[in-house]
Design an enzyme around this catalytic site. Sequence first.
Site, PDB file in Angstrom:
ATOM      1  N   LYS A  57       0.821  -1.218   0.000  1.00 35.92           N
ATOM      2  CA  LYS A  57       0.000   0.000   0.000  1.00 35.92           C
ATOM      3  C   LYS A  57       0.857   1.273   0.000  1.00 35.92           C
ATOM      4  O   LYS A  57       2.063   1.215   0.274  1.00 35.92           O
ATOM      5  CB  LYS A  57      -0.945  -0.041   1.218  1.00 35.92           C
ATOM      6  CG  LYS A  57      -1.956  -1.196   1.171  1.00 35.92           C
ATOM      7  CD  LYS A  57      -2.937  -1.126   2.345  1.00 35.92           C
ATOM      8  CE  LYS A  57      -3.963  -2.257   2.277  1.00 35.92           C
ATOM      9  NZ  LYS A  57      -4.945  -2.165   3.391  1.00 35.92           N
ATOM     10  N   TYR A  64     -12.257  -1.813  -3.862  1.00 35.75           N
ATOM     11  CA  TYR A  64     -12.779  -2.046  -2.498  1.00 35.75           C
ATOM     12  C   TYR A  64     -14.307  -1.994  -2.444  1.00 35.75           C
ATOM     13  O   TYR A  64     -14.862  -1.723  -1.382  1.00 35.75           O
ATOM     14  CB  TYR A  64     -12.179  -1.031  -1.526  1.00 35.75           C
ATOM     15  CG  TYR A  64     -10.811  -1.433  -0.990  1.00 35.75           C
ATOM     16  CD1 TYR A  64     -10.653  -2.563  -0.185  1.00 35.75           C
ATOM     17  CD2 TYR A  64      -9.669  -0.683  -1.263  1.00 35.75           C
ATOM     18  CE1 TYR A  64      -9.411  -2.933   0.317  1.00 35.75           C
ATOM     19  CE2 TYR A  64      -8.424  -1.054  -0.762  1.00 35.75           C
ATOM     20  CZ  TYR A  64      -8.304  -2.177   0.028  1.00 35.75           C
ATOM     21  OH  TYR A  64      -7.080  -2.538   0.538  1.00 35.75           O
ATOM     22  N   PHE A 115     -15.414   3.423   6.927  1.00 34.38           N
ATOM     23  CA  PHE A 115     -14.033   3.774   6.568  1.00 34.38           C
ATOM     24  C   PHE A 115     -13.789   3.824   5.058  1.00 34.38           C
ATOM     25  O   PHE A 115     -12.674   4.097   4.616  1.00 34.38           O
ATOM     26  CB  PHE A 115     -13.037   2.802   7.234  1.00 34.38           C
ATOM     27  CG  PHE A 115     -13.250   1.334   6.917  1.00 34.38           C
ATOM     28  CD1 PHE A 115     -12.764   0.771   5.742  1.00 34.38           C
ATOM     29  CD2 PHE A 115     -13.916   0.508   7.818  1.00 34.38           C
ATOM     30  CE1 PHE A 115     -12.937  -0.571   5.446  1.00 34.38           C
ATOM     31  CE2 PHE A 115     -14.103  -0.847   7.531  1.00 34.38           C
ATOM     32  CZ  PHE A 115     -13.614  -1.384   6.347  1.00 34.38           C
ATOM     33  N   ARG A 132      -2.060 -14.339   4.355  1.00 31.82           N
ATOM     34  CA  ARG A 132      -2.829 -13.639   5.402  1.00 31.82           C
ATOM     35  C   ARG A 132      -2.096 -13.753   6.742  1.00 31.82           C
ATOM     36  O   ARG A 132      -2.044 -12.801   7.517  1.00 31.82           O
ATOM     37  CB  ARG A 132      -4.250 -14.233   5.539  1.00 31.82           C
ATOM     38  CG  ARG A 132      -5.117 -14.126   4.303  1.00 31.82           C
ATOM     39  CD  ARG A 132      -5.807 -12.826   4.118  1.00 31.82           C
ATOM     40  NE  ARG A 132      -6.620 -12.393   5.238  1.00 31.82           N
ATOM     41  CZ  ARG A 132      -7.224 -11.207   5.265  1.00 31.82           C
ATOM     42  NH1 ARG A 132      -7.132 -10.372   4.226  1.00 31.82           N
ATOM     43  NH2 ARG A 132      -7.933 -10.846   6.299  1.00 31.82           N
ATOM     44  N   THR A 172      -5.459  -7.035  10.773  1.00 31.94           N
ATOM     45  CA  THR A 172      -5.776  -5.755  10.127  1.00 31.94           C
ATOM     46  C   THR A 172      -5.278  -4.580  10.962  1.00 31.94           C
ATOM     47  O   THR A 172      -4.657  -3.656  10.444  1.00 31.94           O
ATOM     48  CB  THR A 172      -7.310  -5.632   9.932  1.00 31.94           C
ATOM     49  OG1 THR A 172      -7.789  -6.812   9.281  1.00 31.94           O
ATOM     50  CG2 THR A 172      -7.666  -4.412   9.109  1.00 31.94           C
ATOM     51  N   ARG A 224       2.598  -6.552   9.074  1.00 32.17           N
ATOM     52  CA  ARG A 224       1.897  -5.414   9.684  1.00 32.17           C
ATOM     53  C   ARG A 224       2.472  -5.054  11.055  1.00 32.17           C
ATOM     54  O   ARG A 224       2.545  -3.869  11.413  1.00 32.17           O
ATOM     55  CB  ARG A 224       0.401  -5.710   9.751  1.00 32.17           C
ATOM     56  CG  ARG A 224      -0.271  -5.544   8.368  1.00 32.17           C
ATOM     57  CD  ARG A 224      -1.651  -6.095   8.332  1.00 32.17           C
ATOM     58  NE  ARG A 224      -2.397  -5.670   7.142  1.00 32.17           N
ATOM     59  CZ  ARG A 224      -3.575  -6.181   6.793  1.00 32.17           C
ATOM     60  NH1 ARG A 224      -4.141  -7.131   7.533  1.00 32.17           N
ATOM     61  NH2 ARG A 224      -4.196  -5.750   5.711  1.00 32.17           N
ATOM     62  N   ASN A 275      -2.022   0.177   6.808  1.00 33.95           N
ATOM     63  CA  ASN A 275      -1.460  -1.067   7.339  1.00 33.95           C
ATOM     64  C   ASN A 275      -0.601  -1.821   6.326  1.00 33.95           C
ATOM     65  O   ASN A 275      -0.444  -3.035   6.408  1.00 33.95           O
ATOM     66  CB  ASN A 275      -2.567  -1.941   7.944  1.00 33.95           C
ATOM     67  CG  ASN A 275      -3.643  -2.296   6.940  1.00 33.95           C
ATOM     68  OD1 ASN A 275      -3.520  -1.997   5.746  1.00 33.95           O
ATOM     69  ND2 ASN A 275      -4.681  -2.966   7.396  1.00 33.95           N
ATOM     70  N   HIS A 328      -2.113  -5.556   1.523  1.00 29.05           N
ATOM     71  CA  HIS A 328      -3.408  -6.202   1.297  1.00 29.05           C
ATOM     72  C   HIS A 328      -3.157  -7.629   0.817  1.00 29.05           C
ATOM     73  O   HIS A 328      -2.213  -7.874   0.085  1.00 29.05           O
ATOM     74  CB  HIS A 328      -4.202  -5.457   0.210  1.00 29.05           C
ATOM     75  CG  HIS A 328      -5.394  -6.236  -0.291  1.00 29.05           C
ATOM     76  ND1 HIS A 328      -6.615  -6.189   0.338  1.00 29.05           N
ATOM     77  CD2 HIS A 328      -5.513  -7.131  -1.317  1.00 29.05           C
ATOM     78  CE1 HIS A 328      -7.451  -7.015  -0.297  1.00 29.05           C
ATOM     79  NE2 HIS A 328      -6.815  -7.586  -1.306  1.00 29.05           N
ATOM     80  N   GLU A 357      -9.802 -10.272  -7.663  1.00 29.39           N
ATOM     81  CA  GLU A 357      -8.787  -9.235  -7.414  1.00 29.39           C
ATOM     82  C   GLU A 357      -7.613  -9.350  -8.381  1.00 29.39           C
ATOM     83  O   GLU A 357      -7.092  -8.342  -8.857  1.00 29.39           O
ATOM     84  CB  GLU A 357      -8.299  -9.324  -5.962  1.00 29.39           C
ATOM     85  CG  GLU A 357      -9.385  -8.941  -4.962  1.00 29.39           C
ATOM     86  CD  GLU A 357      -8.946  -9.051  -3.514  1.00 29.39           C
ATOM     87  OE1 GLU A 357      -9.779  -8.807  -2.633  1.00 29.39           O
ATOM     88  OE2 GLU A 357      -7.760  -9.377  -3.259  1.00 29.39           O
TER      89      GLU A 357
HETATM   90  N1  UDP Z   1      -9.731  -0.537   7.297  1.00 31.46           N
HETATM   91  C1  UDP Z   1      -9.846   0.684   7.937  1.00 31.46           C
HETATM   92  N2  UDP Z   1     -10.562   0.745   9.112  1.00 31.46           N
HETATM   93  C2  UDP Z   1     -11.156  -0.353   9.653  1.00 31.46           C
HETATM   94  C3  UDP Z   1     -11.041  -1.583   9.002  1.00 31.46           C
HETATM   95  C4  UDP Z   1     -10.317  -1.650   7.820  1.00 31.46           C
HETATM   96  O1  UDP Z   1      -9.313   1.694   7.463  1.00 31.46           O
HETATM   97  O2  UDP Z   1     -11.791  -0.234  10.719  1.00 31.46           O
HETATM   98  C5  UDP Z   1      -8.966  -0.611   6.035  1.00 31.46           C
HETATM   99  C6  UDP Z   1      -7.600  -1.295   6.189  1.00 31.46           C
HETATM  100  O3  UDP Z   1      -6.664  -0.646   5.319  1.00 31.46           O
HETATM  101  C7  UDP Z   1      -7.912  -2.698   5.746  1.00 31.46           C
HETATM  102  C8  UDP Z   1      -8.909  -2.458   4.616  1.00 31.46           C
HETATM  103  O4  UDP Z   1      -9.702  -1.384   5.084  1.00 31.46           O
HETATM  104  O5  UDP Z   1      -6.735  -3.383   5.332  1.00 31.46           O
HETATM  105  C9  UDP Z   1      -9.808  -3.630   4.276  1.00 31.46           C
HETATM  106  O6  UDP Z   1     -10.428  -4.088   5.455  1.00 31.46           O
HETATM  107  P1  UDP Z   1     -10.545  -5.640   5.789  1.00 31.46           P
HETATM  108  O7  UDP Z   1     -11.470  -5.769   6.958  1.00 31.46           O
HETATM  109  O8  UDP Z   1     -10.892  -6.380   4.526  1.00 31.46           O
HETATM  110  O9  UDP Z   1      -9.081  -6.014   6.310  1.00 31.46           O
HETATM  111  P2  UDP Z   1      -7.880  -6.869   5.672  1.00 31.46           P
HETATM  112  O10 UDP Z   1      -8.488  -8.024   4.920  1.00 31.46           O
HETATM  113  O11 UDP Z   1      -7.094  -5.929   4.796  1.00 31.46           O
HETATM  114  O12 UDP Z   1      -7.065  -7.305   6.870  1.00 31.46           O
END
Ligand code: UDP
Length: 139
Positions: A10, A50, A58, A86, A92, A103, A113, A116, A127
């Site tokens: 990112k 997204y 968010f 993952r 996250t 992370r 973070n 992705h 994707e």
């Molecule tokens: N995100 C955020 N606030 C939140 C949760 C997620 O800004 O409370 C952002 C963060 O960059 C995250 C992305 O949205 O990586 C996608 O969220 P997801 O829950 O899919 O998390 P991931 O799969 O990336 O761990």
Amino acid sequence: MVERTLSIIKPDAVQRNLVGEILTMIQKAGLKIVALKMLYLTKKQAEGFYKVHQDKPFFDSLTDFMSSGPIVVSVLEGENAIENYRKLMGATNPENAEEGTIRKKFALDIEKNSVHGSDSIENAKTEIAYFFNELEIVG
Ligand code: UDP
């Protein structure tokens, strides 16, 4: 099962010159990079990527962030690549991420973070197709 997953480094991580270190962690974890490019998403393209999150509070901030600077997208291949990547990424919210994860090491906060990774076989397919055509994926 050999799987493919989509990885994004990112804008926060590209901006801090962490591309090499993150790709090294990916390769050391045994994930094979079978496609790779750098690009700069528009706000609209970030919203498209997204769109599953379009109703989340968010969404607007996330898509502003994802279109704030260049990103590095790659396709990773390997046994259980989706779950393995993952695990390597960590939670996250970096406050909850385990030691040794990308992370934990690099993320700034729950939004910025650093990485992705796809969360299912179906999402990985969608994707990957968002960024790459079959000719751009080797192996
Ligand atoms: N995100 C955020 N606030 C939140 C949760 C997620 O800004 O409370 C952002 C963060 O960059 C995250 C992305 O949205 O990586 C996608 O969220 P997801 O829950 O899919 O998390 P991931 O799969 O990336 O761990």
